[in-house]
Write a protein that holds these residues in place. Structure first.
Motif: not given
Length: 282
Positions: A129-131, A234, A133-134, A116, A119-120, A124-126
Motif C-alpha cells: 500500500y503506497p506511502n 522506494i 507522503l513522498d 487509513s 495506507h496507515g 505512510a503506507g504499508n
C-alpha cells in the motif's frame, strides 16, 4: 432488640446460630422498585438481544436513529458548502480559502474512516500500500490525478479504473528460472544494491526483452502505466533479492476500490485535497 428477642433460622455452625433478622423495609422497597423498573424498561426500550437485532421496545427508541438524526442535521447545515466542494475544480481551489480549509478537514475524516486501514493512520503506507507522503506516485501525484485515482480506484472491476498488469514471468513459464535470477540481479544493480555482476550482465538482456516496455530501458518506470521506478530505494513490496524474485515469478496485482461508488463527490474531492496537502505528489 436483643439477640434473645430475635428468632433463629434453626441453623447452627460450630455453636454459632443464624439469626432471622428481617431486611430493612427501605431496602426491600428499593429492591422491588428496581424489579418493576427493569420490567418496564425492557418493555419500553431496546433490551433483549436476538440473532440479528435486539427487541425494539414499545417506544421505538434507537441509538442508531439518534446518530442518524445528528448526521442528517449536520449534513443539512453543511449542504451549501458540500455542494460547492462537489462542483469545484480541485485544481483551482485557493489553498488559503475557507473552502480549501473545510475540504482538508473533511478529507481528513474521510481518510481516517476509509483509507487509513491500508495506507496507515499517518498515510505512510504499508507493504503493498503506497506511502502517500513522498513523491513516488505510480499514477501521477497532481491533485487532479489523485482525485481521479480516488474516484475510480486501481485494478478493480470498473471501466474507468487505473489498470496495469505485470506478467507472471515464472508462474506462467514466460522466463526460465535462470533468467529470473539474472533479471533480479540486474534490478538489484539498478538500485545500487549488492549484486552478482556477471548475472546482472545477462539480466540486462532479459530486462530489455521483457521489462523495458513498461519500466523503460533505464528502469526509471512509467507512472502512467503503473510501472514503478526500479532505480530508487522506494519499493512497494520490498526490494531485497527474495522479494524481487517473488515479484518477477508471480507478479503483483494490488487493488484499490473505486471510492466514487461509495463516497459523495464532495467526499472524494475532500479526500484528494487532504492527501495532496500532506506534501507528496506534484
Amino acid at each position: 432488640m436483643s439477640k434473645k428477642d430475635v428468632e433463629t433460622t434453626g441453623h447452627s455452625w460450630d455453636g454459632i446460630e443464624e439469626l432471622n433478622n428481617p431486611l430493612p423495609r427501605w431496602w426491600l422497597m428499593v429492591f422491588y422498585a428496581s424489579i418493576i423498573w427493569a420490567i418496564a424498561y425492557s418493555i419500553a426500550m431496546p433490551a433483549w438481544p436476538g440473532i440479528k437485532s435486539a427487541t425494539a421496545g414499545m417506544l421505538g427508541w434507537s441509538t442508531r436513529a439518534e446518530v442518524a438524526k445528528d448526521i442528517a442535521s449536520f449534513e443539512e447545515m453543511n449542504a451549501g458548502v458540500n455542494a460547492e466542494l462537489a462542483s469545484a475544480d480541485v485544481t483551482t481551489i485557493d489553498v488559503n480559502s475557507d473552502l480549501h480549509n473545510y475540504g482538508v478537514n473533511m478529507g481528513a475524516a474521510v481518510f481516517r474512516a476509509n483509507c487509513s486501514q491500508c495506507h496507515g493512520s499517518g498515510a505512510a503506507g504499508n507493504v503493498g500500500y503506497p506511502n502517500l507522503l513522498d513523491n513516488d506516485w505510480l499514477w501521477g501525484g497532481t491533485i487532479d490525478e489523485v482525485a481521479y485515482t480516488i474516484q475510480h480506484g486501481v485494478r478493480n472491476e470498473t471501466d474507468e479504473a487505473r489498470y496495469s498488469e505485470m506478467p507472471r514471468f515464472g508462474a506462467d513459464e514466460l522466463l526460465e528460472p535462470a533468467q529470473i535470477d539474472q533479471v533480479v540481479e540486474y534490478v538489484l544493480s539498478l538500485s545500487g544494491q549488492d549484486h552478482d555482476a556477471a548475472m546482472a550482465t545477462e539480466g540486462a538482456v532479459v530486462f530489455a526483452d521483457n521489462c523495458a516496455a513498461c519500466h523503460l530501458e533505464d528502469g526509471t518506470g512509467d507512472i502512467f502505466q503503473g510501472a514503478p521506478n526500479l532505480t530508487d530505494a522506494i519499493w512497494l513490496y520490498g526490494g531485497d533479492r527474495a522479494t524481487l524474485k517473488e515479484t518477477v515469478t508471480n507478479a503483483r496485482f494490488g487493488v484499490m476500490p473505486a471510492w466514487g461508488q461509495r463516497l459523495s463527490q464532495a467526499e472524494v474531492n475532500a479526500a484528494a485535497l487532504y492527501v495532496h496537502q500532506l506534501g507528496g505528489g506534484q
